[in-house]
Design a protein around this motif. Structure first.
Motif, PDB file in Angstrom:
ATOM      1  N   LEU A 234       0.835  -1.198   0.000  1.00  0.00           N
ATOM      2  CA  LEU A 234       0.000   0.000   0.000  1.00  0.00           C
ATOM      3  C   LEU A 234       0.872   1.251   0.000  1.00  0.00           C
ATOM      4  O   LEU A 234       2.008   1.252   0.477  1.00  0.00           O
ATOM      5  N   GLY A 235       0.298   2.315  -0.560  1.00  0.00           N
ATOM      6  CA  GLY A 235       1.040   3.564  -0.676  1.00  0.00           C
ATOM      7  C   GLY A 235       0.993   4.415   0.570  1.00  0.00           C
ATOM      8  O   GLY A 235       1.967   5.057   0.940  1.00  0.00           O
ATOM      9  N   GLY A 236      -0.164   4.464   1.235  1.00  0.00           N
ATOM     10  CA  GLY A 236      -0.290   5.247   2.460  1.00  0.00           C
ATOM     11  C   GLY A 236      -0.350   6.739   2.200  1.00  0.00           C
ATOM     12  O   GLY A 236      -0.743   7.201   1.134  1.00  0.00           O
ATOM     13  N   GLU A 237       0.062   7.510   3.211  1.00  0.00           N
ATOM     14  CA  GLU A 237       0.036   8.969   3.125  1.00  0.00           C
ATOM     15  C   GLU A 237       0.992   9.469   2.046  1.00  0.00           C
ATOM     16  O   GLU A 237       1.906   8.771   1.628  1.00  0.00           O
ATOM     17  N   VAL A 238       0.762  10.701   1.607  1.00  0.00           N
ATOM     18  CA  VAL A 238       1.690  11.318   0.663  1.00  0.00           C
ATOM     19  C   VAL A 238       3.043  11.458   1.345  1.00  0.00           C
ATOM     20  O   VAL A 238       3.162  12.119   2.377  1.00  0.00           O
ATOM     21  N   PRO A 239       4.103  10.823   0.818  1.00  0.00           N
ATOM     22  CA  PRO A 239       5.388  10.831   1.523  1.00  0.00           C
ATOM     23  C   PRO A 239       6.119  12.158   1.370  1.00  0.00           C
ATOM     24  O   PRO A 239       6.020  12.831   0.336  1.00  0.00           O
ATOM     25  N   ALA A 240       6.874  12.509   2.398  1.00  0.00           N
ATOM     26  CA  ALA A 240       7.713  13.709   2.301  1.00  0.00           C
ATOM     27  C   ALA A 240       8.850  13.492   1.320  1.00  0.00           C
ATOM     28  O   ALA A 240       9.329  14.435   0.682  1.00  0.00           O
ATOM     29  N   ASP A 241       9.283  12.226   1.204  1.00  0.00           N
ATOM     30  CA  ASP A 241      10.382  11.880   0.295  1.00  0.00           C
ATOM     31  C   ASP A 241       9.892  10.807  -0.678  1.00  0.00           C
ATOM     32  O   ASP A 241      10.012   9.601  -0.416  1.00  0.00           O
ATOM     33  N   PRO A 242       9.315  11.192  -1.825  1.00  0.00           N
ATOM     34  CA  PRO A 242       8.799  10.206  -2.777  1.00  0.00           C
ATOM     35  C   PRO A 242       9.856   9.222  -3.271  1.00  0.00           C
ATOM     36  O   PRO A 242       9.557   8.050  -3.498  1.00  0.00           O
TER      37      PRO A 242
END
Length: 287
Positions: A234-242
């Motif tokens: 799963l991807g989850g929250e928008v990451p700070a470091d893509p």
């Protein structure tokens, strides 16, 4: 968009007609044995934020445009959503040849005191079968201090059995959870995920059609050794470091039972708002 709204108002039967016309693909996995799904079932749980945008998913036209853009990208196999979103996409003709997974339990509203009592308020197994969808997804958060957990476990077990009776994928997203300052938080240690996966793998009268949806955590080799079920990350929250998130997906994809990705907000609302770039990068991470 105007035509979509008008159809909903004057010809609701068009939704069922579109579902029956939809061209289904022959199997879940793509030619390379991988599966890339975009998730859009967050709004029905009252979870509308993405990254720094607290109401990112509140504009339905914008969300549908982003979904249609992603679904057109090479290597994107399908979508996960609640009936309202799936039916919008059906009316737009965006789901032919795609894997379509119906989201089932959205009753555990984000931030609610009853969040762990995650009732099945969206698709049922029967409705998924009748609509010609390819499977159903359920969220299983296990809080050992909350008595409501047992009802959620029982409901998920029934959904796994109901989907299996129809030969449809049961996608289970398991977590051990607890409350911090009144809010539900998932435990993302390897040990917590191993226990959650063990519980989820045993749900229902058969596990023949069970898939798991799991986060990337530390020591994924040991975590995924807890089951023989196929799994999607799963991807989850928008990451700070893509870039770090992509690296984590790529490393976990080397494990034998990890077969693909289910990514939502981090794909639809990337920090730079380049939806096409985010989708293409996620597809590349499959390999």
């Amino acid at each position: 968009m105007a035509a979509l709204i008008e159809t909903r108002a004057v010809r609701p039967g068009a939704i069922g007609e579109a579902a029956q016309r939809r061209v289904r693909r022959g199997n879940l996995l793509g030619p390379g044995g991988r599966l890339m799904i975009v998730a859009a079932d967050h709004p029905a749980r009252g979870s509308l934020g993405a990254g720094t945008r607290s109401l990112a998913m509140a504009d339905r036209r914008d969300l549908l445009e982003r979904l249609c853009t992603v679904l057109e990208r090479p290597g994107v196999d399908g979508v996960l959503g609640t009936p309202d979103i799936i039916e919008d996409l059906l009316l737009l003709g965006a789901l032919d040849g795609k894997v379509v997974i119906g989201s089932m339990n959205r009753g555990g509203l984000a931030g609610a005191v009853f969040e762990i009592d995650d009732r099945f308020t969206a698709y049922s197994a029967a409705a998924i079968g009748a609509a010609g969808l390819d499977g159903g997804k359920m969220l299983l958060r296990i809080d050992e201090r909350d008595p409501a957990t047992v009802a959620t476990i029982e409901s998920c077990a029934g959904a796994v059995s109901g989907l299996a009776e129809r030969g449809l994928m049961a996608m289970v997203e398991p977590f051990l959870s607890h409350r911090v300052d009144g809010r539900v938080r998932n435990l993302l240690t390897p040990e917590a995920m191993i226990r959650a996966i063990a519980i989820a793998s045993g749900l229902g009268t058969t596990s023949a059609y069970t898939w798991l949806k799991v986060p990337v955590v530390d020591d994924m080799e040991r975590v995924m050794a807890a089951t023989t079920m196929p799994a999607l990350l799963l991807g989850g929250e928008v990451p700070a470091d893509p870039d770090a998130a992509l690296a984590g997906w790529q490393k976990a994809m080397r494990l034998p039972n990890v077969r693909g990705l289910v990514v939502g907000r981090s794909l639809l609302y990337p920090p730079d708002d380049d939806v096409i770039g985010a989708a293409d990068a996620a597809v590349e991470a499959l390999w």
